[in-house]
Design an enzyme around this catalytic site. Sequence first.
Site: not given
Length: 423
Positions: A183, A185-186, A237, A257, A386
């Site tokens: 992802h 933006r992480e 993202r 996904r 996370e």
Amino acid sequence: MARLMICLLLIAAAAVQGRHEKYEGHQLYYVAGSPADITALEASLDIISMTPSSRSDSGKLEALVRLAPEEKQQWLKYFDDNKMSYTKFADNLADILRQEDQDIMKSRARASRNGRDMSWDTYYRHAEINDYIDKIGEEYPELVTVINAGLSYEGRQIKYLRISTTRFENLRKPVIVIDAAVHAREWVTPPVALYIINQLVVDIVDRRLTEEIDWVIIPLVNPDGYEYSMDEDRMWRKTRSRAHANSNACPGVDGNRNFDHYWGTSPASANPCSIIYEGPSAFSEPEIRVVRDAVLRQLDRTALYISLHSFGNMFLYAWGHNGTLPSNGLFLHLVGVRMAMAIDELALDTAPPYVVGNAAAILYFTTGTSRDWTRAVGIPLTYTLELPGYEYGFLVPPTYVEQIVTETWAGIATGAHLVLELL
Ligand SMILES: *[C@@H]1O[C@H](CO)[C@@H](O)[C@H](O)[C@H]1NC(C)=O
């Protein structure tokens, strides 16, 4: 000269200003509701994070959502009508993003004065991360092989490292695979992957972990999205692919996904404009095929897979698509708890303790995730990790990077030792 400088500064400031304009007046809200309530939002709202509700009403989820000024009234009414409680978290996202730019500019200036290869107090561009990976490969050829794994949709090289004292030839050694920045933006996830490389290869803090385990580390899976989130849209993202229907209006696919495990069975992920769009087919994304192929290469002896994400302080395990536990569910839980405890021991007081559990039980149903796919193809221990966001979400200020990389390493090292002891 002075006038030119001022002029240049103004142009730079204007560029920075302009980049976040699209989020002028956007507000962030925490919304609580049942998993079904929250899942229903996902098709039309940007869900920035999702965690179990911290309040006593157990079984509820709390989502951090972004509301544009023009849609705010309509959504707040929707929350009221559906008896979902909400509280405002931030007034103007654009202000937060401008502050983040300043923090990062300062941290970059600090880091370059510092003069080291990689500082653990700032964020780096894709090209810088690739240069660093190459440099590690050149400096430690006995231990590290750099793989140029393929190009992203927009043609950026995706690199990863294979770390082994025996060139991956000792077939009795377990393997650990770690990826980051699926992802875009992480941003805090690549530093964690790079720090793991540093601990294993440069500082060699625990020789047993390289002598007895082979490692595969992919520090930046989604460079197109990552660069786009740095240059154009901080909230990006997905990947940046345009190979699906409606991709001109809604480019990109949610990499987490896009794996081939119950892919295509979740209506919320079928819409190309959704933030969790699964793509036109399983493994449609070149970036995700890199992860797939890196995993499959030494699948039979891979013991642990961790996908680094941000944020929420959670270790999530399978099955996320139906909420039941794999046959080794207890073992998955135990190892997750031990890793979480090692991190919590070093965590800041302000951070919530880690939560460990089945992804669907703790959050909601998801299909096509790397965690479920890696478990399904036979890796015994697979997690979505996370990382902490404190009160910033995935907009973690660079001053927190060192804390996060240090504590997360403690968790990974604990997991690695458990692999040696228990498997
Ligand atoms: C849940 O999914 C797993 C893996 O896909 C499968 O083995 C299991 O039978 C499923 N359980 C139920 C109750 O559907």
